[in-house]
Design an enzyme around this catalytic site. Sequence first.
Site, PDB file in Angstrom:
ATOM      1  N   ASP A 110      -9.999   3.450  -3.652  1.00  0.00           N
ATOM      2  CA  ASP A 110     -10.660   2.279  -3.064  1.00  0.00           C
ATOM      3  C   ASP A 110     -12.074   2.086  -3.598  1.00  0.00           C
ATOM      4  O   ASP A 110     -12.854   3.031  -3.716  1.00  0.00           O
ATOM      5  CB  ASP A 110     -10.734   2.426  -1.539  1.00  0.00           C
ATOM      6  CG  ASP A 110      -9.378   2.177  -0.884  1.00  0.00           C
ATOM      7  OD1 ASP A 110      -8.386   2.017  -1.625  1.00  0.00           O
ATOM      8  OD2 ASP A 110      -9.334   2.160   0.348  1.00  0.00           O
ATOM      9  N   ASP A 128       0.825  -1.214   0.000  1.00  0.00           N
ATOM     10  CA  ASP A 128       0.000   0.000   0.000  1.00  0.00           C
ATOM     11  C   ASP A 128       0.858   1.262   0.000  1.00  0.00           C
ATOM     12  O   ASP A 128       2.096   1.175  -0.011  1.00  0.00           O
ATOM     13  CB  ASP A 128      -0.940  -0.072   1.216  1.00  0.00           C
ATOM     14  CG  ASP A 128      -2.291   0.563   0.960  1.00  0.00           C
ATOM     15  OD1 ASP A 128      -2.410   1.369   0.028  1.00  0.00           O
ATOM     16  OD2 ASP A 128      -3.235   0.256   1.718  1.00  0.00           O
TER      17      ASP A 128
HETATM   18  C1  GLA Z   1      -5.944   1.428   1.502  1.00  0.00           C
HETATM   19  C2  GLA Z   1      -6.086   0.370   0.425  1.00  0.00           C
HETATM   20  C3  GLA Z   1      -7.246  -0.550   0.787  1.00  0.00           C
HETATM   21  C4  GLA Z   1      -6.983  -1.192   2.126  1.00  0.00           C
HETATM   22  C5  GLA Z   1      -6.741  -0.130   3.179  1.00  0.00           C
HETATM   23  C6  GLA Z   1      -6.262  -0.730   4.483  1.00  0.00           C
HETATM   24  O1  GLA Z   1      -7.049   2.257   1.556  1.00  0.00           O
HETATM   25  O2  GLA Z   1      -6.276   0.950  -0.833  1.00  0.00           O
HETATM   26  O3  GLA Z   1      -7.442  -1.518  -0.210  1.00  0.00           O
HETATM   27  O4  GLA Z   1      -5.873  -2.056   2.025  1.00  0.00           O
HETATM   28  O5  GLA Z   1      -5.766   0.813   2.760  1.00  0.00           O
HETATM   29  O6  GLA Z   1      -5.997   0.237   5.463  1.00  0.00           O
END
Ligand code: GLA
Length: 796
Positions: free
Chosen positions: A178, A119
């Site tokens: 997301d 990430d």
């Molecule tokens: C980010 C990622 C998500 C998830 C969250 C976890 O937003 O894009 O897919 O992994 O972090 O905190």
Amino acid sequence: MGFNNWNAFGCDVNAALIKETADIFVSSGLKDAGYQYVNIDDCWSARERGADGRLVPDPVKFPDGIKGVADYIHAKGLKLGIYGDAGTKTCAGYPGSLGHEEVDAQTWADWGVDYLKYDNCNNQSDGSQADYVRRYTAMRAAIDATGRSMVYSICEWGTSQPWLWAEGIGDLWRTTGDISDSWSSIRSIIRQNAPLAPYAGPGHWNDPDMLEVGNGGMSATEYRSHMSMWAMMAAPLIIGTDLRQASAQTLSILGNREVIAIDQDRLGVQASVVSDSGGLMVLDKPLAGGDRAIALYNSTDSLAVVSVAAGDTGLARAGAYRLRDVWTGDTLQARSTISAGVPAHGTVVYRVRPLRDPSATAPAVAVGAELGTVVPGPAGGGTLTTTVTNRGAGAIHDLDVSTKVPAGWTATPTEIVTSAATGGGGAVVGGHRRERLATDATLETTWAIGVPADTPAGRYPITVTAAYRWGPRHRAATTSSEIVAVVVNAPADGRRHLSTLSPVTSVNATGPVELDQSNGGPLENDGSLITVGGAVHTRGLGTTAASEITYYLGGRCSKLVTDAGIDDTAGAGDTATFSVYADDTLAATSGSVATGQAAKTLTADLTGAAWLRLVTTSGSAAAVRTDWANPVLTCGGVPDDSPVLPQSQTLFSFESGTDGFTIANPGDGGTVAQSPLFHTDGAAGLKVATPAGGNWFGRALSAPLDLTGKTMLKFDVQAGDIGTVGEIAIQVGDAMSWCQGGFWAWTNPHSSRTITERFDQISCPAGVTLDPSAIRAVWVFLNSGGEVYIDNLRAE
Ligand code: GLA
């Protein structure tokens, strides 16, 4: 193909969940269908590294460590994935791997990890592509150095356009922010990911994020579209639902072998976009062995006939084509056009190949329908137009079109059929019948729809069915489509922000009409707070001329008062005109206004009007960003001084200082100061210097705050040179329990927006309920690593 806990469980991950999911992979047949990786997302580790500098699994969540889970997973013939972050902390604040790449990759390898999702939170980045390449390459090298093979999933949300640089570094890369369990999220991600087809291929895939199928926020039609389009886009299929609770329908969507075969096809080609217009998209994916998958995708809110000429796809020339519908299992034939009536938010996917002898296969018949908005009562009703098009090789016979409407409604064929038959012949029998419909001919019928006077506003299904005979043996067949009738009612009594009412229609030059923000571009929610002549407005409609929005008033409203002006982000020298129509009468107009000019206040008399129409026209060659700022509609004759709904209660306005704001974690840094530079009420807001890892800014309250009757909290934010997330937390009750929103609403550099969190989106610790009458502290989370401005923290 696999599973990841994030979409359904967030931080609530543990060994039992991961093991049970692996058990279900085996018992439900998902493993046999190809699902292999069981992936752990954020929040699996302890808050601090061990004394040896290594990451430590949370001992409560993972009592046997990650190694124990990996052994269990491997014994089932499955693989285990883990999550890390190319920053100082993960998105949820656990230790990040920036500067610890080698030791962390080795730790994961030692545990037997097979997949890493990496990430991008708290990344300390200068934002340059070079920095992204450096951070993500460092982990690639660290994985390689372990000698263990791991799938490397780059998760930087498309920020640095990884499709341009990550081939050879990552096996897959996220292309978007997301996903969430909503149709608007799916639609927006498809819009962003589909054009990236040229960059995908075996070992270097575009990742439009994990599946939401089964999480409850969408209909079965929408979940099938989600799965269909992910398969067409050769996307990773990472299940994101609680498989322990999954319905048979969810499992059948996730487990559809024909759809999976398209996704996993050996050629590994992401479908190309053949056409994309008005929310309808056609995708074409070559498959090993010569078949092609053709998807007819309808992102609009009504039924549509989606079509493509076989000659516009990669299909070889042929006299006819065999269409295998991968969702219904039907096999049909088409002469030269691949077409279907596709429901709102639906996708039809055909596996297509040339067909030598079509005579024994049922013809593909496309049933379409259009229906304007329906108003209840004798003076209302609506007009339905249905079309039946025969796309098969060979005529169909004895065609009879019928409609099924909700109880109490009427549908009467009114217009003599207008036949668009190209090779038709045959007589019209009645309003909706035809003896013969040749290949590519259409029967069109018009129907009067009557709706009982007391019908509540809402969406009501109407089914249109074509019954006919086909082929030498005159076999009987039917094809149906469902159209949704939208019934509108007049607004309730009161003065109301127009942005809280649903328009009946809206047409906009660029992207959708935005609510409470300007129109930034083609995507939804991509604007900033409406700003005209330097004045910022938190309410209004962001349009781009030429635009037209209509609302149904039913003769019950008297007045619209609105400011109108060109958004400060529009081009210098742009001009436009704003007009308000009461039915067809011009009720107010701005005349020509120009960029930089203060907004003009328009007052429109709407007495007796059935419809309100807001129109902007561009006076320049280009599309112009036109804002309806703070429009308020008065209905039911309420007095001019009655409150504007929904009523807002200001909690902190920062007019006389910092209103006592402090930082929650002093060790992590940050400062607050009153500032006139950004304000959405009064003359001042709060300037916040934020650490890159973020901090909570706010205060404990001297007396409990009673927000009974309110449903949400909001604040306005303007990011400085670096973007920021914004999130709201509150503390409730005597125990000061910490209840957090869990949203990562992102604001781009120099952009502004209103951050909203409904109380039902804020979750409290187990056993604590969010009592809106006992709020003891309010906090907002900001993490730009630079300056951020906020104002007007309020409850609504
Ligand atoms: C980010 C990622 C998500 C998830 C969250 C976890 O937003 O894009 O897919 O992994 O972090 O905190």
